[in-house]
Design an enzyme around this catalytic site. Structure first.
Site, PDB file in Angstrom:
ATOM      1  N   ARG A  40      -0.575 -23.680   8.801  1.00 55.99           N
ATOM      2  CA  ARG A  40      -1.532 -22.271   9.104  1.00 55.99           C
ATOM      3  C   ARG A  40      -1.491 -21.726   7.798  1.00 55.99           C
ATOM      4  NH1 ARG A  40       1.560 -20.069  14.809  1.00 55.99           N
ATOM      5  NH2 ARG A  40       1.323 -21.824  15.934  1.00 55.99           N
ATOM      6  N   ASP A  44      -4.468 -20.446  26.312  1.00 59.03           N
ATOM      7  CA  ASP A  44      -3.260 -20.891  25.829  1.00 59.03           C
ATOM      8  C   ASP A  44      -2.315 -21.422  27.063  1.00 59.03           C
ATOM      9  OD1 ASP A  44      -1.399 -21.195  23.682  1.00 59.03           O
ATOM     10  OD2 ASP A  44      -0.452 -19.991  24.388  1.00 59.03           O
ATOM     11  N   GLU A 100      -5.622 -25.196  27.033  1.00 54.63           N
ATOM     12  CA  GLU A 100      -4.571 -26.135  26.519  1.00 54.63           C
ATOM     13  C   GLU A 100      -3.595 -26.529  27.322  1.00 54.63           C
ATOM     14  OE1 GLU A 100      -0.823 -25.456  23.100  1.00 54.63           O
ATOM     15  OE2 GLU A 100      -1.228 -23.935  24.688  1.00 54.63           O
ATOM     16  N   ARG A 116     -11.062 -20.109  25.389  1.00 53.59           N
ATOM     17  CA  ARG A 116      -9.852 -21.275  25.080  1.00 53.59           C
ATOM     18  C   ARG A 116      -8.698 -20.203  25.536  1.00 53.59           C
ATOM     19  NH1 ARG A 116      -4.484 -21.612  22.628  1.00 53.59           N
ATOM     20  NH2 ARG A 116      -4.287 -23.834  22.326  1.00 53.59           N
ATOM     21  N   ASN A 125      -0.021 -16.351  30.199  1.00 52.02           N
ATOM     22  CA  ASN A 125       1.346 -16.842  30.829  1.00 52.02           C
ATOM     23  C   ASN A 125       2.061 -15.996  30.278  1.00 52.02           C
ATOM     24  OD1 ASN A 125       3.318 -18.808  31.718  1.00 52.02           O
ATOM     25  ND2 ASN A 125       3.695 -18.823  29.277  1.00 52.02           N
ATOM     26  N   HIS A 126       2.376 -15.333  29.323  1.00 55.68           N
ATOM     27  CA  HIS A 126       3.485 -14.630  28.754  1.00 55.68           C
ATOM     28  C   HIS A 126       3.156 -13.479  27.765  1.00 55.68           C
ATOM     29  CE1 HIS A 126       2.553 -17.524  25.623  1.00 55.68           C
ATOM     30  NE2 HIS A 126       2.690 -16.760  24.761  1.00 55.68           N
ATOM     31  N   GLU A 150       6.547 -23.397  35.304  1.00 53.63           N
ATOM     32  CA  GLU A 150       5.575 -22.182  35.607  1.00 53.63           C
ATOM     33  C   GLU A 150       6.406 -21.043  35.783  1.00 53.63           C
ATOM     34  OE1 GLU A 150       3.504 -23.570  39.463  1.00 53.63           O
ATOM     35  OE2 GLU A 150       2.655 -25.320  38.374  1.00 53.63           O
TER      36      GLU A 150
END
Length: 464
Positions: A351, A211, A235, A209, A134-135, A171
């Site tokens: 985390r 993102d 996700e 997986r 996506n980015h 989007e």
């Protein structure tokens, strides 16, 4: 949407690549139980916990490989690792792409990654890699820092997502000001798809997986799933059932956020357990919304949300949530640190570095190991989930010959229920015992099975 010619070209180009892909299929993944790690936080040569969770802590492929038996000891047979690509500064999590074709040296060299995958395979564990399409990293409009997407035309115009119910905005605009790739651009699209198609052959990965799935038009994910040639799970960080389930028309599976939110309500806030019946009971809404709920990723914790124990410190409730995760329909995913009762809050506090806490006698380590042993022995994934009882404070179901009885009453409380709707193979006089407390047993009588959940603890019962 991209033009029809671009779409058809993408499919045609990568149909051939699919033939040589050799990853594990969605159906094969149904039998797996996944342990999720952040590569930077799981294994390190240091003996001190990381002091700055907002930057790199020193986790590596080499040290993670040295701890594979720690994972295997809990009964896991798959590992989800962080994105492998080179990131912009501070991208310890892997989600800030800088160079698509270079590995992140903070985790080790390419040979270290290959060795990690090989060692996992030698122990019967599959490796799922996290990816982002996506980015890119936080370069604002200085696209020359990014390879190979170094031109402004590779990105959507700069804007920030403000309304997550406005799908075109979701989007085409930026999430957290991260430059948003334009998958309608043929170079971007074909480059991403080719890279995805090589993940198995180049590194030996078994699954993917993905993102930030809703931030990309879904037709790209259809092509990506085909190019991957192996199980892909996306996700969709949202609680809207129809919205989340719509993406299973394009990907093999998605993370089961609708059940995540339900479990957080039921076990975390002790809301009525009938919520499970509404979602996954015989007439549950998830059964008609999703294409295949057995391909969803079931979880109670991950790197994007407060850990369960941060918001609810009752260990009996947590055990119930973990048992639900491991035995309901779907592919279970357990976040690293769960077994050591980690309780970090919002990112990055959820985390934590796992080191030096590798206690294989920890109560949740042995609890998870016991449940996974039953899961494997009974092959629960091969059996439908059958609801046996639903009440405000009690929920029971079977997977084949395994009966799971849960409550949301918490520690210091007990509850009794008679379950009369049982597998037809169970007969009067049959004795069933718990997977964890093996001396806790019940005998089926003429009227059913009288269950007692002591101290709010779950039961995972099998015939003796």
């Amino acid at each position: 949407m991209p033009g029809n010619s671009a779409h058809l070209l993408s499919v045609a180009v990568f149909a051939a690549l699919l033939l040589c892909a050799n990853g594990h299929t969605a159906q094969e993944w149904k039998s797996r139980t996944i342990y999720q790690i952040l590569t930077d936080r799981f294994g390190s040569s240091s003996s001190n916990q990381c002091g700055d969770l907002s930057n790199y802590c020193g986790g590596s492929y080499k040290e993670a490989a040295a701890k594979l038996d720690y994972i295997k000891g809990m009964g896991f047979d798959a590992i989800w690792i962080s994105p492998i690509v080179l990131n912009t500064d501070g991208g310890y999590h892997g989600y800030w792409l800088k160079d698509l074709n270079a590995v992140n040296p903070n985790f080790g060299q390419e040979e270290d990654l290959l060795s990690f995958v090989k060692q996992a395979h030698s122990k019967g564990m599959w490796v799922m890699v996290d990816i982002v399409a996506n980015h890119v990293g936080n370069v604002d409009t200085d696209f020359g820092q990014v390879s190979p997407f170094n031109q402004a035309e590779h990105y959507h115009s700069k804007c920030e997502i403000e309304d997550f119910t406005d799908q075109p905005e979701v989007e085409k605009c930026r999430l957290a000001n991260l430059p948003d790739l334009d998958q309608d651009n043929q170079f971007v699209r074909s480059t991403l798809l080719q890279w995805i198609s090589q993940l198995k052959s180049k590194y030996g990965f078994d699954g993917i997986r993905i993102d930030t799935v809703p931030e990309v038009h879904p037709d790209f994910w259809s092509d990506a799933n085909q190019a991957a040639g192996m199980y892909c799970i996306g996700e969709v960080f949202d609680g809207r059932l129809d919205y989340v389930s719509s993406y299973q028309q394009h990907l093999d599976g998605v993370l089961d956020y609708p059940m995540y939110f339900a479990m957080r309500n039921v076990f975390g806030q002790q809301q009525p357990m009938q919520a499970f019946e509404q979602l996954i009971g015989p007439q549950g809404s998830m059964r008609t919304s999703f294409k295949d709920i057995n391909l969803l990723g079931s979880f109670i914790d991950n790197h994007d949300n407060n850990r369960f124990l941060h918001d609810q410190n009752d260990m009996s409730l947590y055990r119930n949530a973990i048992a639900m995760t491991l035995f309901m329909e779907g592919i279970p995913i357990v976040y690293y640190g769960t077994e050591q009762s980690y309780s970090g809050g919002a990112d990055p506090n959820n985390r934590e570095s796992l080191w030096p806490n590798y206690n294989t006698n920890a109560e949740l380590y042995t609890f998870i190991a016991a449940l996974n042993k039953v899961r494997q022995r009974q092959k629960v994934w091969a059996n439908d989930m059958v609801q046996r009882y639903s009440a405000k404070d009690f929920y029971a179901f079977t997977r084949g010959e395994t009966l799971v009885a849960l409550s949301n009453i918490g520690s210091g409380n007990s509850v009794s229920y008679k379950v009369t709707y049982l597998p037809t193979s169970w007969k009067t006089g049959d004795r069933v015992c718990d997977a964890v407390n093996t001396e806790t047993c019940f005998t089926l009588n003429d009227t059913g099975l009288d269950l007692f959940l002591d101290n709010g603890m779950p039961l995972v019962l099998t015939k003796q």
